[in-house]
Design a protein around this motif. Sequence first.
Motif, mmCIF file in Angstrom:
data_model
loop_
_atom_site.group_PDB
_atom_site.id
_atom_site.type_symbol
_atom_site.label_atom_id
_atom_site.label_comp_id
_atom_site.label_asym_id
_atom_site.label_seq_id
_atom_site.Cartn_x
_atom_site.Cartn_y
_atom_site.Cartn_z
ATOM 1 N N ALA A 1 29.883 -42.090 48.497
ATOM 2 C CA ALA A 1 29.752 -42.005 46.762
ATOM 3 C C ALA A 1 30.042 -40.477 46.528
ATOM 4 O O ALA A 1 30.665 -40.223 45.450
ATOM 5 C CB ALA A 1 28.559 -42.681 46.201
ATOM 6 N N GLY B 1 33.400 -41.201 45.227
ATOM 7 C CA GLY B 1 33.162 -42.126 43.888
ATOM 8 C C GLY B 1 33.699 -41.454 42.593
ATOM 9 O O GLY B 1 33.922 -40.414 42.383
ATOM 10 N N SER B 2 34.479 -42.253 41.687
ATOM 11 C CA SER B 2 35.146 -41.831 40.622
ATOM 12 C C SER B 2 34.078 -41.050 39.701
ATOM 13 O O SER B 2 32.957 -41.441 39.648
ATOM 14 C CB SER B 2 36.011 -42.836 39.986
ATOM 15 N N ASP C 1 32.239 -43.926 38.189
ATOM 16 C CA ASP C 1 31.087 -44.332 39.166
ATOM 17 C C ASP C 1 29.905 -43.371 39.367
ATOM 18 O O ASP C 1 28.798 -44.004 39.356
ATOM 19 C CB ASP C 1 31.697 -44.377 40.622
ATOM 20 N N VAL C 2 30.150 -42.217 39.252
ATOM 21 C CA VAL C 2 29.014 -41.153 39.396
ATOM 22 C C VAL C 2 28.217 -41.339 38.094
ATOM 23 O O VAL C 2 26.930 -41.119 38.018
ATOM 24 C CB VAL C 2 29.468 -39.771 39.663
ATOM 25 N N ARG D 1 24.759 -49.604 42.160
ATOM 26 C CA ARG D 1 26.076 -48.835 41.933
ATOM 27 C C ARG D 1 26.204 -47.656 42.949
ATOM 28 O O ARG D 1 27.710 -47.418 43.061
ATOM 29 C CB ARG D 1 25.561 -48.132 40.635
ATOM 30 N N ALA E 1 29.717 -47.502 44.557
ATOM 31 C CA ALA E 1 30.632 -46.053 44.357
ATOM 32 C C ALA E 1 31.114 -45.626 45.938
ATOM 33 O O ALA E 1 32.219 -44.929 45.871
ATOM 34 C CB ALA E 1 29.584 -45.065 43.820
ATOM 35 N N SER E 2 30.561 -46.217 46.770
ATOM 36 C CA SER E 2 30.898 -45.847 48.134
ATOM 37 C C SER E 2 32.409 -46.279 48.555
ATOM 38 O O SER E 2 33.307 -45.605 49.195
ATOM 39 C CB SER E 2 30.236 -46.384 49.088
ATOM 40 N N GLY E 3 33.009 -47.339 47.685
ATOM 41 C CA GLY E 3 34.164 -47.692 48.009
ATOM 42 C C GLY E 3 34.657 -48.639 49.102
ATOM 43 O O GLY E 3 35.827 -48.944 49.370
#
Length: 239
Positions: free
Chosen positions: A116, A120-121, A124-125, A155, A159-161
């Motif tokens: 993340a 993370g975008s 996301d953050v 979340r 966020a890790s994708g």
Amino acid sequence: MEHANKDRSLVSKVMDGLVSGIVEEKYGAILPPQDVLSKEFDVSRTVMREALSMLLARDMLDVRPKIGTRIRPMSDWRMIDEDVVNWRFRAKPDPMFLRDVIEFRILIEPRASAQAAARGSAADVAAIREAFEAFRVIPPGEPGYQEADELFHTRIVIASGNQFFKQMAAIIRGALSTVTPIVHDRSGVWEGAIASHQRVVEAIERRDPKEAELASLAMIDYSAEEVGGRFSAEPPARV
């Protein structure tokens, strides 16, 4: 179509009722015959048969000739299935199950936190920070506390994708629903939990994967020590 939807709803209700009976040890090791269960739940045998087949597909039951429908050990249940995850976490926790829950979190969450931080975008953050701010203002036991904690962890996983980590989010939520009430009902623990969560958030915001991973691990260790103390079970060993 309406009839089909009604049948699916009935099947879901019967499944839920059967699982409640199983985790509450209502039935023992062997389920009653289908016709007995159909009368108990006031549904047709067709509905009951479909509900049982759904539990069979999740490795929760085992049909054996001349024996009947045996309830399989919970350790055999297909945990990757979100319904099974939710059902499994209804049962009263035992030290070995809690150990396994914490070990699972140690495997997934620290790495998810690092990822993340790395990829993370911005959205996301920001969502992680938002969830933390909600978590920090709700005392344990108050409405919304558990949901805020679960949202924070979920979340981070999102966020890790990592698509596989995302599939594990249901297990993490279930783990938190079991561990958090045990840990956070003690004086002073809430303040420590806020500090450990904040360390993770700030590391992710700084885009520091290594620190995010270490902070997440420390956060889980904090819970592991509290759980171990309550259940006289040693926290899981780490290599």
